[in-house]
Design a protein around this motif. Structure first.
Motif, PDB file in Angstrom:
ATOM      1  N   THR A  60       0.831  -1.198   0.000  1.00 13.80           N
ATOM      2  CA  THR A  60       0.000   0.000   0.000  1.00 13.80           C
ATOM      3  C   THR A  60       0.865   1.248   0.000  1.00 13.80           C
ATOM      4  O   THR A  60       2.082   1.191   0.241  1.00 13.80           O
ATOM      5  N   LYS A  61       0.254   2.372  -0.261  1.00 11.65           N
ATOM      6  CA  LYS A  61       0.877   3.701  -0.209  1.00 11.65           C
ATOM      7  C   LYS A  61       2.058   3.818  -1.162  1.00 11.65           C
ATOM      8  O   LYS A  61       2.920   4.680  -0.971  1.00 11.65           O
ATOM      9  N   GLY A  62       2.113   2.999  -2.201  1.00 11.70           N
ATOM     10  CA  GLY A  62       3.164   3.095  -3.199  1.00 11.70           C
ATOM     11  C   GLY A  62       4.475   2.437  -2.820  1.00 11.70           C
ATOM     12  O   GLY A  62       5.483   2.608  -3.513  1.00 11.70           O
ATOM     13  N   PHE A  63       4.500   1.698  -1.744  1.00 12.59           N
ATOM     14  CA  PHE A  63       5.720   1.039  -1.300  1.00 12.59           C
ATOM     15  C   PHE A  63       5.897  -0.319  -1.968  1.00 12.59           C
ATOM     16  O   PHE A  63       4.930  -0.980  -2.331  1.00 12.59           O
ATOM     17  N   GLU A  64       7.150  -0.729  -2.091  1.00  8.75           N
ATOM     18  CA  GLU A  64       7.486  -2.071  -2.494  1.00  8.75           C
ATOM     19  C   GLU A  64       8.716  -2.507  -1.718  1.00  8.75           C
ATOM     20  O   GLU A  64       9.419  -1.683  -1.117  1.00  8.75           O
ATOM     21  N   ALA A  65       8.941  -3.816  -1.681  1.00 10.97           N
ATOM     22  CA  ALA A  65      10.100  -4.333  -0.969  1.00 10.97           C
ATOM     23  C   ALA A  65      10.714  -5.451  -1.787  1.00 10.97           C
ATOM     24  O   ALA A  65      10.023  -6.188  -2.493  1.00 10.97           O
ATOM     25  N   GLU A  66      12.025  -5.553  -1.660  1.00  9.04           N
ATOM     26  CA  GLU A  66      12.756  -6.588  -2.393  1.00  9.04           C
ATOM     27  C   GLU A  66      13.337  -7.592  -1.424  1.00  9.04           C
ATOM     28  O   GLU A  66      14.101  -7.221  -0.506  1.00  9.04           O
ATOM     29  N   PHE A  67      13.016  -8.843  -1.613  1.00  5.82           N
ATOM     30  CA  PHE A  67      13.551  -9.938  -0.798  1.00  5.82           C
ATOM     31  C   PHE A  67      14.804 -10.483  -1.467  1.00  5.82           C
ATOM     32  O   PHE A  67      14.785 -10.824  -2.660  1.00  5.82           O
ATOM     33  N   ARG A  68      15.888 -10.547  -0.716  1.00  2.00           N
ATOM     34  CA  ARG A  68      17.138 -11.120  -1.236  1.00  2.00           C
ATOM     35  C   ARG A  68      17.624 -12.193  -0.276  1.00  2.00           C
ATOM     36  O   ARG A  68      18.114 -11.879   0.822  1.00  2.00           O
ATOM     37  N   LYS A  69      17.479 -13.428  -0.722  1.00  2.00           N
ATOM     38  CA  LYS A  69      17.894 -14.548   0.120  1.00  2.00           C
ATOM     39  C   LYS A  69      19.404 -14.553   0.306  1.00  2.00           C
ATOM     40  O   LYS A  69      19.916 -14.918   1.357  1.00  2.00           O
ATOM     41  N   SER A  70      20.128 -14.103  -0.712  1.00  2.37           N
ATOM     42  CA  SER A  70      21.593 -14.170  -0.696  1.00  2.37           C
ATOM     43  C   SER A  70      22.195 -13.414   0.471  1.00  2.37           C
ATOM     44  O   SER A  70      23.218 -13.820   1.025  1.00  2.37           O
ATOM     45  N   ASN A  71      21.564 -12.291   0.819  1.00  6.23           N
ATOM     46  CA  ASN A  71      22.102 -11.541   1.959  1.00  6.23           C
ATOM     47  C   ASN A  71      21.061 -11.334   3.060  1.00  6.23           C
ATOM     48  O   ASN A  71      21.191 -10.434   3.893  1.00  6.23           O
TER      49      ASN A  71
END
Lengths: 113, 113
Positions: A60-71
């Motif tokens: 919501t509210k224009g947010f996004e998140a990136e999941f990185r398993k490597s780190n």
């Protein structure tokens, strides 16, 4: 043991800039991860979650998140930032993917108009 | 927007007094959590329920905290004998399943004088 770390206690940006709030986690299995926002004097609002699949999740509210398993990271992003995004942001991990949330320390975001 | 209802919003008690707060979870959410957020914005999980049964709780060695989620009635959290250190924001949250995102109520801010 599980843990969540938000290394930046404060982040200050100018309106219109891109924001990225850092979150790292410790968990031996595939995690569920959440971001919440807390505006001054208010409770927590759910922003987005990662369960499995796409590494970039939108909320919501224009947010996004990136999941990185490597780190072991789950960084929150938004571009451009708006002054109304000024708030405290918490990354969280449910205890062994069920039950109580383990919160990071929080990052206070200040956006200058 | 969360539909978790918490009452009262503010509670002021003297040391040694009982403090009781209530929570109505979102409709259709059988899992209820209680957290304490202190002035440093640190979260402490207290207890959670699925329907009327306790799933997890902190070590209640102090025995001052008690909680219940009776059928067809609001959930409640009670502090038997308030202490100054109990001054905090008490947050109730609910979810469909333990591993899902939790939706938080506005909180009850307890001040113990």
């Amino acid at each position: 043991a599980q843990s969540v770390d938000q290394p930046d206690a404060h982040v200050t940006l100018s309106e219109g800039a891109s924001l990225e709030l850092r979150c790292s986690y410790s968990y031996s299995a595939a995690p569920y991860l959440f971001w919440y926002v807390q505006y001054p004097g208010q409770s927590l609002q759910f922003l987005l979650k990662y369960i499995t699949g796409d590494t970039v999740v939108k909320g919501t509210k224009g947010f996004e998140a990136e999941f990185r398993k490597s780190n072991s990271s789950f960084n929150l992003k938004k571009s451009p930032a708006h002054w109304s995004d000024s708030a405290k942001y918490f990354c969280a991990l449910p205890y062994y993917n069920q039950g109580k949330l383990i919160f990071g320390q929080g990052t206070k975001l200040s956006i200058k108009p | 927007n969360s539909k978790v209802i918490q009452t009262p919003r503010y509670l002021v008690k003297g040391q040694g007094q009982k403090a009781k707060m209530r929570c109505i979870p979102e409709k259709g959410h059988p899992v209820v959590f209680w957290y304490q957020q202190n002035k440093n914005n640190e979260f402490k999980f207290l207890i959670n329920f699925q329907n009327q049964e306790v799933l997890q709780q902190i070590d209640m060695t102090e025995k001052r905290f008690s909680a219940e989620c009776p059928s067809n009635s609001p959930c409640s959290l009670e502090i038997q004998s308030s202490e100054a250190g109990d001054s905090a924001l008490y947050l109730c949250a609910s979810s469909y399943r333990g591993k899902d995102e939790q939706y938080f109520g506005p909180g009850t801010r307890l001040t113990v004088l």
